[in-house]
Design a protein around this motif. Structure first.
Motif, PDB file in Angstrom:
ATOM      1  N   TYR A  80       0.826  -1.205   0.000  1.00 39.15           N
ATOM      2  CA  TYR A  80       0.000   0.000   0.000  1.00 39.15           C
ATOM      3  C   TYR A  80       0.860   1.255   0.000  1.00 39.15           C
ATOM      4  O   TYR A  80       0.629   2.187  -0.775  1.00 39.15           O
ATOM      5  CB  TYR A  80      -0.937   0.016   1.209  1.00 39.15           C
ATOM      6  N   ASP A  81       1.882   1.268   0.866  1.00 40.40           N
ATOM      7  CA  ASP A  81       2.696   2.475   1.021  1.00 40.40           C
ATOM      8  C   ASP A  81       3.526   2.788  -0.211  1.00 40.40           C
ATOM      9  O   ASP A  81       3.696   3.953  -0.582  1.00 40.40           O
ATOM     10  CB  ASP A  81       3.629   2.337   2.226  1.00 40.40           C
ATOM     11  N   GLN A 106      -0.732   3.468  -3.336  1.00 39.49           N
ATOM     12  CA  GLN A 106      -1.074   4.881  -3.244  1.00 39.49           C
ATOM     13  C   GLN A 106      -0.348   5.725  -4.297  1.00 39.49           C
ATOM     14  O   GLN A 106      -0.722   6.863  -4.543  1.00 39.49           O
ATOM     15  CB  GLN A 106      -0.791   5.418  -1.847  1.00 39.49           C
ATOM     16  N   TYR A 107       0.695   5.171  -4.916  1.00 42.47           N
ATOM     17  CA  TYR A 107       1.396   5.890  -5.980  1.00 42.47           C
ATOM     18  C   TYR A 107       0.933   5.443  -7.363  1.00 42.47           C
ATOM     19  O   TYR A 107       1.413   5.959  -8.368  1.00 42.47           O
ATOM     20  CB  TYR A 107       2.912   5.665  -5.868  1.00 42.47           C
ATOM     21  N   LEU A 139      -4.452   4.686  -6.960  1.00 45.99           N
ATOM     22  CA  LEU A 139      -5.287   5.796  -6.519  1.00 45.99           C
ATOM     23  C   LEU A 139      -5.151   7.024  -7.409  1.00 45.99           C
ATOM     24  O   LEU A 139      -5.995   7.908  -7.379  1.00 45.99           O
ATOM     25  CB  LEU A 139      -4.944   6.163  -5.071  1.00 45.99           C
ATOM     26  N   GLN A 140      -4.109   7.102  -8.233  1.00 46.53           N
ATOM     27  CA  GLN A 140      -3.902   8.292  -9.047  1.00 46.53           C
ATOM     28  C   GLN A 140      -3.997   8.020 -10.545  1.00 46.53           C
ATOM     29  O   GLN A 140      -4.331   8.910 -11.319  1.00 46.53           O
ATOM     30  CB  GLN A 140      -2.538   8.904  -8.714  1.00 46.53           C
TER      31      GLN A 140
END
Length: 505
Positions: free
Chosen positions: A265-266, A270-271, A274-275
């Motif tokens: 996730y980290d 999230q990189y 999600l974008q």
């Protein structure tokens, strides 16, 4: 001009406007990256020092693949092609392994050149195929911004890997276009070369094999497989791998870390998801469309490659130490596939309305802005730190040990872990003596039982570490949490370091 007419004018030129904004954003991004390249920051690309150390060893004529269970306890995680190229170029200009900042500079410049070549070739390829300048420019701009946003092509083997992936895709296109069997062999050569840049490059030749198996052309599959094995063997002969056993022990054992959802996730989710989820959704839609309407040739290969690349990246991204970089190959395939799909007049006509184009242009404009600002803010925080002073201090400590303390190449030095990159340059200045260059890798290998470090404990007990360097005011400690006990005595303090010496009494 009325508001309505202005909006219509913007809608009709939305993609062009996004290109213009993207070009300005890319220029600003390039300036920021070049400032980072010239800086004394010890890490602008994620675990950058591991690559610098491998280059230093090659410059010094040392093996980069050694027994991880024997001193010095070092692991070289990646295959050697990138390091070999950079060290060759560094030798040409006459620099040595002790020229730490110059080696940083060389690796960073080479990586950025590889990345710029990647986005340029991808954009030019789209132009050659579609004759559409806007599609070509957007292809290059999207790739440049996202690759920059992920940081991993700024001073790492990833930069050469993405270049080879792009050349691989282009070669396969022309193999189909010209019906030229020789180009398939060139593609296999490129794919095997990618493996010798980074292990994840193995998915490139695998995708070719899967394609020909699906086509049920077993003769072609066997010929390409045999050529791939021959190329693999040739690289084993000509590249600096030491021995085959030690080579695989490093590149397999060095990445044999446990899996972690939190890490995924980290450092990935999230990189990426999600974008840039719209990119994956469009890739899935275009792939489904291709399988239904045009399940042949190059377009089918892009579907196979994108699926395989995505699944491979996802399956490996859960590993501790992994990151979003595993998706870089998938990114290139997906962007090329989408650029081609939306450039063909007969495809996706329902999605080519002015409204949809404006939405795509707006999304890309925000993506360009987001990537540029993120990179700027990340590098800006490092620019305000005086890394040059840290570099000078570490060099003074290394010079003191080498010249005044007569540190010999056979003497071991242990540099204790610290915060804020303290000791990172010192580790590189003392690359010939550093007992555990990358303590995080040794820690994970010990925790996972990948390697046995009893020899380290024996060296400690026998007072075989000549110097231990610890942050000032902190007692010496090692990554394996093995007590130094009475094996050391305080020697001196230099700047922000306490230096301990083997207690031979």
């Amino acid at each position: 001009m009325s508001v309505q007419n202005s909006l219509v004018w913007i809608k009709d030129r939305s993609l062009l406007l996004s290109v213009l904004f993207g070009l300005l954003s890319a220029l600003a991004l390039l300036i920021v990256k070049m400032q980072a390249v010239l800086s004394y920051s010890p890490d602008i690309s994620g675990s950058e020092a591991s690559g610098i150390a491998a280059i230093q060893l090659l410059l010094d004529g040392q093996d980069i693949y050694t027994d991880p269970e024997k001193a010095p306890f070092r692991l070289t995680q990646y295959t050697p092609l990138y390091f070999t190229i950079v060290s060759f170029l560094v030798k040409i200009v006459g620099w040595t392994g002790i020229d730490v900042h110059k080696i940083y500079l060389a690796s960073r410049l080479v990586s950025n050149l590889f990345t710029l070549a990647t986005v340029s070739i991808a954009g030019y390829f789209i132009y050659r195929v579609t004759k559409q300048k806007i599609a070509a420019l957007l292809t290059g701009l999207v790739l440049f911004h996202v690759l920059s946003f992920w940081f991993l092509t700024t001073s790492r083997p990833d930069s050469l890997l993405v270049l080879l992936t792009t050349l691989f895709i282009v070669t396969i296109y022309y193999a189909f276009e010209n019906n030229d069997q020789k180009l398939w062999f060139l593609a296999i050569f490129t794919g095997v070369s990618a493996f010798f840049v980074k292990q994840s490059g193995a998915i490139l030749p695998i995708s070719v094999g899967v394609f020909w198996l699906i086509q049920r052309d077993f003769k072609m599959f066997l010929k390409l497989t045999a050529f791939g094995i021959l190329t693999f063997g040739l690289y084993l002969v000509i590249l600096p791998i030491n021995t085959v056993e030690l080579f695989f022990l490093n590149i397999v054992g060095g990445v044999a870390n446990s899996a972690s959802w939190g890490w995924f996730y980290d450092w990935t989710l999230q990189y990426w998801l999600l974008q840039f989820a719209p990119l994956m959704v469009l890739n899935a839609l275009v792939s489904a469309y291709t399988l239904h309407y045009r399940p042949t040739g190059f377009h089918l290969f892009l579907v196979i490659a994108s699926v395989l690349f995505f699944l491979f990246a996802t399956s490996t991204a859960f590993k501790i130490g992994a990151g979003v970089g595993y998706y870089q190959d998938y990114l290139i395939v997906a962007v090329i596939q989408l650029a081609l799909a939306f450039s063909y007049k007969s495809d996706f006509t329902a999605l080519k309305t002015g409204f949809v184009k404006s939405g795509m242009a707006l999304f890309m404009t925000f993506a360009f802005l987001h990537c540029s600002l993120y990179v700027f803010m990340k590098y800006k925080s490092g620019m305000f730190r005086n890394f040059e002073a840290l570099y000078i201090e570490d060099r003074k400590v290394a010079t003191y040990l080498l010249e005044q303390k007569n540190l010999k190449p056979t003497d071991y030095v242990y540099i204790c872990n610290s915060e804020n990159f303290q000791g990172s340059f010192l580790s590189l200045f003392l690359f010939k003596n550093n007992l555990i260059p990358f303590s995080d890798l040794v820690y994970l290998a010990d925790q996972n039982g990948t390697f046995n470090y009893d020899e380290f404990r024996r060296i400690v007990d026998e007072k075989g570490i000549r110097f231990v360097i610890s942050p000032k005011g902190k007692a010496p400690a090692n990554i394996l949490d093995y007590d130094f006990a009475n094996t050391l005595k305080y020697s001196s303090t230099m700047g922000s370091y306490d230096i301990y010496e083997a207690n031979k009494r």
